[in-house]
Design a protein around this motif. Structure first.
Motif, PDB file in Angstrom:
ATOM      1  N   LEU A 120     -97.507  20.871-101.448  1.00  0.00           N
ATOM      2  CA  LEU A 120     -98.691  21.326-102.166  1.00  0.00           C
ATOM      3  C   LEU A 120     -98.490  21.223-103.674  1.00  0.00           C
ATOM      4  CD1 LEU A 120    -101.512  22.765-101.800  1.00  0.00           C
ATOM      5  CD2 LEU A 120    -100.286  24.883-102.240  1.00  0.00           C
ATOM      6  N   TRP A 121     -97.316  21.657-104.144  1.00  0.00           N
ATOM      7  CA  TRP A 121     -97.138  21.780-105.587  1.00  0.00           C
ATOM      8  C   TRP A 121     -96.360  20.639-106.214  1.00  0.00           C
ATOM      9  CZ3 TRP A 121     -95.797  27.676-105.354  1.00  0.00           C
ATOM     10  CH2 TRP A 121     -96.988  28.397-105.360  1.00  0.00           C
ATOM     11  N   LEU A 122     -95.413  20.095-105.472  1.00  0.00           N
ATOM     12  CA  LEU A 122     -94.495  19.148-106.113  1.00  0.00           C
ATOM     13  C   LEU A 122     -94.617  17.728-105.586  1.00  0.00           C
ATOM     14  CD1 LEU A 122     -91.393  21.508-106.026  1.00  0.00           C
ATOM     15  CD2 LEU A 122     -92.808  20.981-108.007  1.00  0.00           C
ATOM     16  N   GLY A 123     -95.179  17.573-104.374  1.00  0.00           N
ATOM     17  CA  GLY A 123     -95.317  16.223-103.841  1.00  0.00           C
ATOM     18  C   GLY A 123     -94.233  15.889-102.836  1.00  0.00           C
ATOM     19  N   ASP A 124     -94.319  14.660-102.335  1.00  0.00           N
ATOM     20  CA  ASP A 124     -93.445  14.233-101.241  1.00  0.00           C
ATOM     21  C   ASP A 124     -92.017  14.000-101.696  1.00  0.00           C
ATOM     22  OD1 ASP A 124     -95.674  14.053 -99.576  1.00  0.00           O
ATOM     23  OD2 ASP A 124     -96.190  12.149-100.525  1.00  0.00           O
ATOM     24  N   GLY A 125     -91.182  13.746-100.703  1.00  0.00           N
ATOM     25  CA  GLY A 125     -89.825  13.303-100.997  1.00  0.00           C
ATOM     26  C   GLY A 125     -88.850  14.460-101.122  1.00  0.00           C
ATOM     27  N   TRP A 126     -88.035  14.382-102.145  1.00  0.00           N
ATOM     28  CA  TRP A 126     -86.944  15.348-102.253  1.00  0.00           C
ATOM     29  C   TRP A 126     -87.390  16.788-102.403  1.00  0.00           C
ATOM     30  CZ3 TRP A 126     -82.896  14.230 -99.991  1.00  0.00           C
ATOM     31  CH2 TRP A 126     -82.545  12.886 -99.861  1.00  0.00           C
ATOM     32  N   PRO A 127     -88.509  17.077-103.105  1.00  0.00           N
ATOM     33  CA  PRO A 127     -88.943  18.478-103.164  1.00  0.00           C
ATOM     34  C   PRO A 127     -89.131  19.077-101.772  1.00  0.00           C
ATOM     35  CG  PRO A 127     -90.200  17.167-104.719  1.00  0.00           C
ATOM     36  CD  PRO A 127     -89.362  16.206-103.945  1.00  0.00           C
ATOM     37  N   VAL A 128     -89.644  18.265-100.839  1.00  0.00           N
ATOM     38  CA  VAL A 128     -89.880  18.768 -99.484  1.00  0.00           C
ATOM     39  C   VAL A 128     -88.555  19.128 -98.820  1.00  0.00           C
ATOM     40  CG1 VAL A 128     -90.785  18.180 -97.216  1.00  0.00           C
ATOM     41  CG2 VAL A 128     -91.979  17.414 -99.258  1.00  0.00           C
ATOM     42  N   VAL A 129     -87.591  18.239 -98.982  1.00  0.00           N
ATOM     43  CA  VAL A 129     -86.292  18.452 -98.342  1.00  0.00           C
ATOM     44  C   VAL A 129     -85.625  19.704 -98.897  1.00  0.00           C
ATOM     45  CG1 VAL A 129     -84.023  17.452 -97.967  1.00  0.00           C
ATOM     46  CG2 VAL A 129     -86.041  15.993 -97.931  1.00  0.00           C
ATOM     47  N   THR A 130     -85.604  19.826-100.224  1.00  0.00           N
ATOM     48  CA  THR A 130     -84.943  20.992-100.812  1.00  0.00           C
ATOM     49  C   THR A 130     -85.738  22.260-100.530  1.00  0.00           C
ATOM     50  OG1 THR A 130     -85.707  19.869-102.799  1.00  0.00           O
ATOM     51  CG2 THR A 130     -83.391  20.367-102.687  1.00  0.00           C
ATOM     52  N   GLY A 131     -87.065  22.164-100.608  1.00  0.00           N
ATOM     53  CA  GLY A 131     -87.896  23.336-100.337  1.00  0.00           C
ATOM     54  C   GLY A 131     -87.665  23.861 -98.927  1.00  0.00           C
ATOM     55  N   ALA A 132     -87.632  22.968 -97.965  1.00  0.00           N
ATOM     56  CA  ALA A 132     -87.425  23.373 -96.581  1.00  0.00           C
ATOM     57  C   ALA A 132     -86.061  24.038 -96.414  1.00  0.00           C
ATOM     58  CB  ALA A 132     -87.553  22.167 -95.660  1.00  0.00           C
ATOM     59  N   LEU A 133     -85.068  23.445 -97.029  1.00  0.00           N
ATOM     60  CA  LEU A 133     -83.709  23.974 -96.912  1.00  0.00           C
ATOM     61  C   LEU A 133     -83.630  25.378 -97.511  1.00  0.00           C
ATOM     62  CD1 LEU A 133     -81.205  22.700 -95.696  1.00  0.00           C
ATOM     63  CD2 LEU A 133     -80.494  22.029 -97.976  1.00  0.00           C
ATOM     64  N   LEU A 134     -84.159  25.531 -98.727  1.00  0.00           N
ATOM     65  CA  LEU A 134     -84.079  26.818 -99.416  1.00  0.00           C
ATOM     66  C   LEU A 134     -84.848  27.906 -98.652  1.00  0.00           C
ATOM     67  CD1 LEU A 134     -84.393  25.812-103.175  1.00  0.00           C
ATOM     68  CD2 LEU A 134     -82.366  26.605-101.926  1.00  0.00           C
ATOM     69  N   TRP A 135     -86.083  27.603 -98.276  1.00  0.00           N
ATOM     70  CA  TRP A 135     -86.891  28.612 -97.596  1.00  0.00           C
ATOM     71  C   TRP A 135     -86.372  28.893 -96.191  1.00  0.00           C
ATOM     72  CZ3 TRP A 135     -90.565  31.883 -99.406  1.00  0.00           C
ATOM     73  CH2 TRP A 135     -90.992  31.667-100.723  1.00  0.00           C
ATOM     74  N   GLY A 136     -85.788  27.892 -95.555  1.00  0.00           N
ATOM     75  CA  GLY A 136     -85.191  28.120 -94.244  1.00  0.00           C
ATOM     76  C   GLY A 136     -84.060  29.131 -94.341  1.00  0.00           C
ATOM     77  N   LEU A 137     -83.199  28.950 -95.333  1.00  0.00           N
ATOM     78  CA  LEU A 137     -82.084  29.877 -95.508  1.00  0.00           C
ATOM     79  C   LEU A 137     -82.587  31.252 -95.933  1.00  0.00           C
ATOM     80  CD1 LEU A 137     -79.427  27.532 -97.125  1.00  0.00           C
ATOM     81  CD2 LEU A 137     -79.444  28.503 -94.829  1.00  0.00           C
ATOM     82  N   LEU A 138     -83.617  31.245 -96.780  1.00  0.00           N
ATOM     83  CA  LEU A 138     -84.210  32.508 -97.232  1.00  0.00           C
ATOM     84  C   LEU A 138     -84.777  33.288 -96.043  1.00  0.00           C
ATOM     85  CD1 LEU A 138     -84.471  33.414-100.236  1.00  0.00           C
ATOM     86  CD2 LEU A 138     -86.896  32.953-100.017  1.00  0.00           C
ATOM     87  N   SER A 139     -85.443  32.578 -95.142  1.00  0.00           N
ATOM     88  CA  SER A 139     -86.033  33.261 -93.986  1.00  0.00           C
ATOM     89  C   SER A 139     -84.925  33.803 -93.086  1.00  0.00           C
ATOM     90  CB  SER A 139     -86.946  32.311 -93.212  1.00  0.00           C
ATOM     91  OG  SER A 139     -86.200  31.258 -92.687  1.00  0.00           O
ATOM     92  N   LEU A 140     -83.804  33.084 -93.039  1.00  0.00           N
ATOM     93  CA  LEU A 140     -82.670  33.573 -92.253  1.00  0.00           C
ATOM     94  C   LEU A 140     -82.152  34.881 -92.836  1.00  0.00           C
ATOM     95  CD1 LEU A 140     -80.871  32.563 -89.861  1.00  0.00           C
ATOM     96  CD2 LEU A 140     -79.233  31.926 -91.605  1.00  0.00           C
TER      97      LEU A 140
END
Lengths: 346, 360
Positions: A120-140
């Protein structure tokens, strides 16, 4: 004793492990030979062997199809499949619940939320990968904090599962809200496709990101496999066997979280693998508990490579991987439940 | 008495000609008869291309009461923001996801008439009718449908003649292009693919899409014609099709041919090797989906497909069309920007075909 318990499994292959260890490379090679771009299997093999045997008479396009497109995708499928299956096996032991799955802890939802937010905010590619990783760990972390697992004692698994449900719900609604906010023409289709799960975007950078994350996590789980097995029997029993229950639980959850988040990051939410594969292995390889984790990881890799090969070859259109794993997973699981139910009554 | 009646009728006619008062009804693209109110001061439009079409037909945005958020998002990216800067302040809350109308927001715009998609089920049209507003429903698909959009928008705004005039220009220029490309032998037709998505996965336009029709009409072969609608594909399928020309969408802002030229997975692709990847221009509306500018799209496509046969003077034709459509005089820079000389300039033939230095 300790040195033996470390080295013994490495050198002693049981038949089931041996079969799987042979089957996986065979499946990978078969998958490499299949694709929409017609290349003779022999040529595929020669292109794969080119770094060793040197160049041949194939075209640059053929070489690119094999080395640039198929190879990273097949390898990524193997890595993600291995990770998801291993994570499922670990969670099932941890929760002493055969229905445990990486999605259960809310990690997948958290990672999905992070990825969608990035789209939504940053666009495709690496932001998606890092965003998913960070929020996944945060949710854990959120699950862990909610369940009060830091304090060690307590309801443990039940609280964790409940916390997982809460976190799941929060992030699932977050994803829905973002979908409403997203531009229906520019962003929404990208979000919907990513959420459905696909390996079509596989490339070497994604492979190099996922491989260490999942590889190290699996190694960590492998190092704790006997402790996990003891935990699967029961927490009190594990304690009496001298298992450091809290540490094992924290480390195992961390490993599962990293696996789930990094796989969501590169290919969206691919469900059912962590549920189906451990059960298939349990049914077919019986009570060989020592090799259970290794068998599951090998089988998971082969399973996802097979399913993804179907996803990319059946039609000219790409079939969403998540849709296929659910399509195969659900009936397979229903069958397993029936069999389990029957054997329990016998 | 009779003369008085005559006077009344003629003065009413005179009034009708001077202001926007008019009576009558139209049959929309769903076959429903819609009666147009006597006075249409405000029009709300939900289909994304129609906001710019209203500005074209009406010569401005003063009667536009509301539009889709994606319509406004498109302003900044193309030429519309330059031509009608005042339109950027219009409300955009009239529709949610999937063109579902927000009826309260529509009521709040005090619109006299609403234009909506008709081929996505009556569930997104009925609530507007229930509100008591006349709704003109449009059909989406082949770009030829846009000629009728022009007529309907003209009727809605009480400018039937202008709508008809633009529709005729639309149909005639379309016919010209298709006549020119009809004589091209099959062997000379390039194999083309349109990528509606190139960054988040690859999505090609298959059978039944407007791009499929436009590619064929302009003398190309759509390699994705075997799949229905917009289809997700993987890189290997693209390599297997091996198109000679790749057309890029206007839906992923910032997407440029260079992104594909650089992609290691696409090395060896004919279009990459021959540097024939082009991003669709972006004018009063994006040129990939249908709009009032679709005839220009076809002209552009046939030039890109057949540079040797291209009719010179494309920039002049665009300028003339913009004067007629929008009453706007394009500067050289405007034309460069809308044709995307910046990102398309390094692709094969592009500067020769569309650059300033072209001798007409």
């Amino acid at each position: 004793m300790t040195s033996r318990s470390i080295f013994r499994p490495v050198f002693r292959f049981t038949p089931s492990t041996l079969i799987l260890a042979i089957a996986l490379p065979v499946v990978v090679v078969l998958a490499m030979a299949a694709g929409r771009y017609a290349i003779a299997p022999g040529t595929v093999l020669r292109i794969l062997a080119a770094p060793l045997l040197g160049e041949g008479d194939w075209s640059p396009l053929q070489q690119n199809v094999v080395q640039g497109v198929r190879l990273p995708r097949v390898l990524l499928a193997a890595v993600v499949g291995a990770g998801l299956a291993g994570a499922g096996a670990a969670l099932q032991a941890l929760f002493r619940n055969p229905l445990a799955e990486p999605q259960l802890l809310g990690v997948s939802s958290g990672a999905a939320f992070g990825g969608v937010l990035a789209l939504l905010w940053l666009g495709d590619g690496w932001p998606v990968v890092t965003g998913a990783l960070l929020w996944g760990l945060l949710s854990l972390l959120a699950v862990y904090w909610l369940a009060g697992a830091r304090k060690g004692e307590g309801g443990g698994t039940v609280l964790l599962v409940l916390a997982g449900i809460v976190v799941n719900a929060v992030f699932a609604s977050g994803v829905s809200l973002i979908k409403v906010m997203a531009d229906p023409q520019n962003q929404l289709p990208a979000i919907v496709f990513w959420l459905m799960g696909s390996l079509a975007a596989a490339d070497y950078p994604r492979l190099w990101l996922t491989l260490p994350c999942i590889g190290l996590s699996l190694l960590l789980l492998y190092g704790m496999r006997f402790h996990l097995m003891a935990l699967a029997v029961g927490e009190a029993d594990a304690r009496s066997l001298g298992v450091p229950v809290r540490r094992v639980r924290v480390l195992a959850l961390l490993a599962v979280g990293v696996i789930a988040a990094s796989s969501v990051a590169v290919c969206g939410v691919v469900g059912w693998v962590g549920l189906v594969v451990p059960h298939l292995v349990r049914m077919s390889c019986g009570g060989d508990h020592r090799r259970f984790l290794v068998n599951t990881v090998l089988a998971g890799a082969a399973y996802l490579v097979l399913v993804d090969t179907l996803a990319r070859t059946l039609t000219q259109m790409e079939i969403p991987l998540g849709a296929l794993t659910a399509l195969f997973g659900a009936p397979l699981f229903a069958f397993l439940i029936r069999r389990l139910g029957r054997s329990a009554h016998d | 008495m009779r003369s008085l009646g005559c006077l009344f009728v003629s003065s009413a006619l005179l009034l009708g000609a001077m202001s926007n008062t008019h009576a009558g009804s139209v049959v929309d693209q769903m076959g429903r008869t819609v009666s147009i109110p006597e006075r249409v001061e405000r029009v709300a439009v939900i289909p994304i291309p129609i906001a710019s079409m209203v500005m074209a037909v009406d010569g401005g945005a003063t009667r536009l009461a509301g539009m889709h958020a994606a319509s406004r998002a498109d302003f900044q990216l193309g030429m519309l923001g330059r031509m009608f800067p005042e339109a950027a302040r219009l409300p955009t809350q009239v529709s949610g996801e999937g063109f579902v109308p927000n009826v309260e927001a529509l009521a709040a715009t005090r619109a006299d008439l609403v234009i909506q998609w008709g081929d996505r089920g009556d569930d997104i049209v009925r609530p507007i009718r229930d509100l008591g507003l006349p709704v003109i429903a449009l059909r989406y698909g082949d770009s030829s449908l846009a000629a009728e959009w022009l007529r309907l928008v003209g009727a809605a705004l009480g400018k039937r003649e202008r709508g008809e005039m633009l529709a005729q220009w639309f149909e005639e220029s379309r016919a010209d292009t298709s006549k020119r490309s009809a004589i091209i032998p099959d062997a000379e037709r390039p194999r083309v693919v349109y990528l509606q998505r190139a960054r988040s996965g690859l999505r090609a336009a298959g059978k039944g899409t407007s791009m499929d029709g436009d590619i064929r009409l302009s003398g190309g072969i759509n390699v994705a014609a075997g799949v229905p609608g917009f289809a997700q594909i993987d890189a290997e399928q693209l390599l297997a099709w091996n198109p000679q020309i790749v057309l890029l969408n206007n839906f992923e802002p910032g997407l440029a041919p260079a992104d594909l030229y650089r992609d290691p997975r696409l090395q060896g692709l004919a279009a990459v090797r021959d540097r024939r990847i082009y991003s669709y221009p972006h004018g009063g509306f994006r040129w990939d989906p249908p709009s009032q500018e679709a005839p220009l799209t076809l002209d552009w496509l046939s030039s890109v497909f057949h540079p040797q046969r291209a009719v010179p003077g494309f920039r002049v034709r665009v300028s003339e069309a913009y004067r007629m459509l929008y009453g706007y005089t394009l500067s050289e820079r405007d034309t460069d920007d809308l044709l995307k000389l910046g990102i398309n300039g390094d692709s094969a033939h592009y500067r020769t075909l569309f650059g300033k230095e072209t001798k007409p």
